[in-house]
Scaffold this motif. Structure first.
Motif, PDB file in Angstrom:
ATOM      1  N   HIS A  85       0.889  -1.295   0.026  1.00 21.22           N
ATOM      2  CA  HIS A  85      -0.155   0.076   0.012  1.00 21.22           C
ATOM      3  C   HIS A  85       0.877   1.411  -0.262  1.00 21.22           C
ATOM      4  O   HIS A  85       1.987   1.250   0.476  1.00 21.22           O
ATOM      5  N   TYR A  86       0.257   2.494  -0.597  1.00 18.89           N
ATOM      6  CA  TYR A  86       1.302   3.615  -0.567  1.00 18.89           C
ATOM      7  C   TYR A  86       1.420   4.021   0.945  1.00 18.89           C
ATOM      8  O   TYR A  86       0.497   4.134   1.753  1.00 18.89           O
ATOM      9  N   LEU A 207      -1.263   0.996   7.497  1.00 16.61           N
ATOM     10  CA  LEU A 207      -2.714   1.193   6.843  1.00 16.61           C
ATOM     11  C   LEU A 207      -3.502   0.039   7.862  1.00 16.61           C
ATOM     12  O   LEU A 207      -3.068  -1.059   7.729  1.00 16.61           O
ATOM     13  N   VAL A 210      -9.322   0.788   5.037  1.00 17.93           N
ATOM     14  CA  VAL A 210      -9.721   1.716   3.947  1.00 17.93           C
ATOM     15  C   VAL A 210     -11.288   1.938   4.009  1.00 17.93           C
ATOM     16  O   VAL A 210     -11.984   0.913   3.826  1.00 17.93           O
TER      17      VAL A 210
END
Ligand code: FAD
Length: 341
Positions: A85-86, A207, A210
């Motif tokens: 993930h970014y 993360l 989301v």
């Protein structure tokens, strides 16, 4: 001082090729990355250089064939579990290292949340500048440098910016200002695998989940159908007519600045020079006059349909189809008809 030392010791001739940073959404390249491959191809050809895509992620090698099909000659592939993930820290470390080792002449990123986060940070690390939020790209004939065009002074003028002293020349470009290239599935290229320098312990964010705050109806930049409402909708409650039609057509909801300033819709829906630039297949403008600043954000739509009670409204000059009538009557009729299909 560290940055200044880099610039002083820089030999611009060492820098070549055009790079496009590929942003992924659910494992697929975002439209803006493909649009930039199309535009990057033109720049690379004009400069007599290669076009490379920078592909970062957990396990993303399968995406490379799409990037070749869309014009890339090379793909720099960096895979690692911590890059799935970014993250600002992880991706900044990887892209900075890549630039220092391979020295590209130009780097294009999408003016998205991630691109706006990553681009300036990397630019600072490698000691160059960045032109943010561009709406056009070209080559400056006198210098051969990339000419980056972007709105300036609150959108009142368009400025063209060159980067003569530093390398790479970097910029973020708004989604939907360019068309995606027509892919050629027979085209192949070279994959250059690069070891990730991002260490899990250096990535300060994690993360957890989301949560989508913006579902289909406000995803304007990727939308194929947009129905936008303007001041002619009369009052905020009437926007439900725009939303009903959007639901039936599977489209997204846009708005003019007049509507956003009146507080009827949040800014994330605004289309135009100081809002989003969109390029859907169908754009329906309901109760929008067609001011130049609005048209700047939607003129690359394939088909424009305008609904306005004033037959002389400027929007009709650029619309492919026009309906002269009251939005409160016309929109429900359209919704009912499309429901039948
Ligand atoms: P209006 O211009 O008031 O037009 C309303 C239209 O609705 C009229 O044509 C009218 O005939 C029609 N109408 C009224 N009632 C009905 C009805 N019942 N049925 C059908 N039609 C009806 N604007 C943007 O949109 N996006 C931008 O990003 C943007 N950036 C700007 C940046 C700058 C620096 C500046 C100076 C301005 C910017 N603007 C932008 C504002 C722009 O100039 C216009 O003021 C704005 O687009 C007008 O919005 P509108 O068309 O909804 O309203």
């Amino acid at each position: 001082r560290e940055q200044e030392a880099k610039v002083v010791g820089m030999d611009k001739n060492d820098y070549k090729d055009v790079w496009v940073y590929i942003e992924l959404a659910e494992g697929q390249p975002r439209n803006v990355s493909l649009e930039l491959l199309g535009e990057g191809r033109k720049l690379a050809d004009a400069m007599g250089q290669k076009l490379a895509a920078v592909l970062i992620g957990g396990k993303v090698e399968g995406v490379a064939k799409d990037l070749f099909a869309n014009g890339a000659d090379q793909v720099y592939l960096i895979e690692a579990p911590e890059l799935a993930h970014y993250t600002t820290d992880g991706y900044t470390a990887v892209v900075t290292d890549l630039i220092n080792n391979y020295k590209p002449s130009v780097i294009l990123l999408g003016a998205t949340n991630d691109g706006r986060d990553l681009g300036p940070r990397v630019a600072c690390r490698v000691g160059t500048g960045l032109t943010a939020d561009c709406t056009d790209l070209g080559i400056d004939e006198a210098t051969g440098l990339v000419a980056w065009t972007r709105p300036a002074f609150g959108g009142n003028i368009m400025a063209t910016i060159l980067c003569p002293e530093h390398r790479p020349q970097m910029g973020t470009v708004r989604p939907s200002v360019f068309k995606k290239p027509v892919p050629d599935a027979t085209k192949t290229g070279e994959i250059i695998r690069v070891e990730s320098v991002a260490k899990a312990e250096d990535i300060r964010t994690k993360l957890i989940e989301v949560i989508k705050v913006c579902t289909g109806s406000c995803n304007l930049e990727e939308a194929e159908i947009i129905i936008s409402g303007g001041r002619g909708m009369g009052k905020p409650e009437n926007f439900s007519l725009v939303e009903d039609l959007a639901n039936v057509l599977g489209g997204s909801v846009g708005a003019s600045r007049a509507v956003v300033e009146a507080g009827w819709k949040p800014h994330m829906h605004q289309v135009g020079q100081t809002g989003k630039t969109v390029g859907p297949k169908i754009y329906i403008a309901a109760g929008i006059s067609g001011a130049i600043q609005h048209v700047a954000g939607m003129s690359s739509s394939d088909v424009v349909i305008a609904i306005n009670k004033d037959p002389d409204a400027p929007i009709f000059r650029m619309a492919d189809f026009g309906i002269v009538g009251d939005v409160c009557e016309v929109l429900p009729l359209l919704t009912e008809e499309f429901k039948k299909i």
